[in-house]
Design a protein around this motif. Sequence first.
Motif, PDB file in Angstrom:
ATOM      1  N   SER A  10      18.398  71.345 -11.120  1.00 51.23           N
ATOM      2  CA  SER A  10      17.337  70.570 -10.488  1.00 51.23           C
ATOM      3  C   SER A  10      17.811  69.143 -10.202  1.00 51.23           C
ATOM      4  N   VAL A  19       7.756  67.689 -11.559  1.00 47.92           N
ATOM      5  CA  VAL A  19       8.171  69.096 -11.583  1.00 47.92           C
ATOM      6  C   VAL A  19       8.828  69.369 -12.931  1.00 47.92           C
ATOM      7  N   THR A 216      14.036  78.040  -8.262  1.00 50.04           N
ATOM      8  CA  THR A 216      13.510  79.027  -7.316  1.00 50.04           C
ATOM      9  C   THR A 216      12.211  79.597  -7.859  1.00 50.04           C
ATOM     10  N   GLU A 217      11.363  80.063  -6.969  1.00 52.66           N
ATOM     11  CA  GLU A 217      10.069  80.647  -7.345  1.00 52.66           C
ATOM     12  C   GLU A 217       9.274  79.698  -8.247  1.00 52.66           C
ATOM     13  N   ASP A 218       9.310  78.433  -7.903  1.00 49.24           N
ATOM     14  CA  ASP A 218       8.626  77.398  -8.673  1.00 49.24           C
ATOM     15  C   ASP A 218       7.712  76.642  -7.711  1.00 49.24           C
ATOM     16  N   ASP A 219       6.404  76.868  -7.825  1.00 47.97           N
ATOM     17  CA  ASP A 219       5.456  76.244  -6.900  1.00 47.97           C
ATOM     18  C   ASP A 219       5.510  74.718  -6.972  1.00 47.97           C
ATOM     19  N   GLU A 220       5.685  74.175  -8.153  1.00 48.10           N
ATOM     20  CA  GLU A 220       5.759  72.719  -8.279  1.00 48.10           C
ATOM     21  C   GLU A 220       6.922  72.165  -7.464  1.00 48.10           C
ATOM     22  N   PHE A 221       8.071  72.813  -7.569  1.00 51.81           N
ATOM     23  CA  PHE A 221       9.238  72.334  -6.824  1.00 51.81           C
ATOM     24  C   PHE A 221       9.021  72.527  -5.323  1.00 51.81           C
ATOM     25  N   ASN A 222       8.488  73.675  -4.928  1.00 52.94           N
ATOM     26  CA  ASN A 222       8.272  73.951  -3.505  1.00 52.94           C
ATOM     27  C   ASN A 222       7.297  72.968  -2.868  1.00 52.94           C
ATOM     28  N   GLU A 223       6.310  72.516  -3.623  1.00 45.92           N
ATOM     29  CA  GLU A 223       5.268  71.649  -3.078  1.00 45.92           C
ATOM     30  C   GLU A 223       5.560  70.156  -3.267  1.00 45.92           C
TER      31      GLU A 223
END
Length: 238
Positions: A10, A19, A216-223
């Motif tokens: 990260s 995040v 990956t597959e982490d909504d916090e990181f994606n948003e």
Amino acid sequence: MAANEVYQYSIVSALMDGVASHGTPIARVLAHGDHGLGTFRHMVGEMIVLDGAVHQMKADGSVERVTDPAATVTPFATVTRFRPTARARAAVRGKAGLQQLLTRLFPKARNHFLCVRMDGVFRAVEVRTAGGQACAREGMVDVCARQTTHRFEGVRGTIVGFRCPAYVMGVNVAGDHFHFITDDRRRGGHILSFETEGEVDVAAAQMSNFHLELPTEDDEFNEATLVLQAEGIKEAEG
């Protein structure tokens, strides 16, 4: 990974955006290195990786060894397989003194990574430790606003850390980033200031290979917006 290559999970800007609810097992991080820094889920405490062992430095200044790295999660960590390429024995007065020493040891490393370890007796070490998020997605600046500070005097211990080039600010922390742990592994934290008691052993290596793994597959990181907050990082990291 080969010796003296940087592995990072990260980025610091993700912590700035809060995040920290998820991450990767520390066991996966240790597969890439035996020396480094990081934090824990929800930014609870400071991480130091020393000789392959992981320790969690808590807000009360105490330290606890992580005995099950497969079940313990980190949202951010930087490690390497540390093999020193330069050594010195020197008295070091604070971050400025260390900066001068590293520049002398590595005069052509301004735009490279350096890994550092110092062992010896310290006249004084001031550290801080973060107690963790009060709510989901709370950013690092707010978390660190509640940090506690501790001062250790006349202690024998180890400083571990990295010097990162200016251009990685936001990906990592530009400049010097160090954590401290006492020899008895009972006290430590993120270094704010330090001074050695006479000469200490300094070991370092210049690094040119950098490996970054993003969540990956982490909504916090994606948003997350992940916009560089350079001043906020400097404030949080001291």
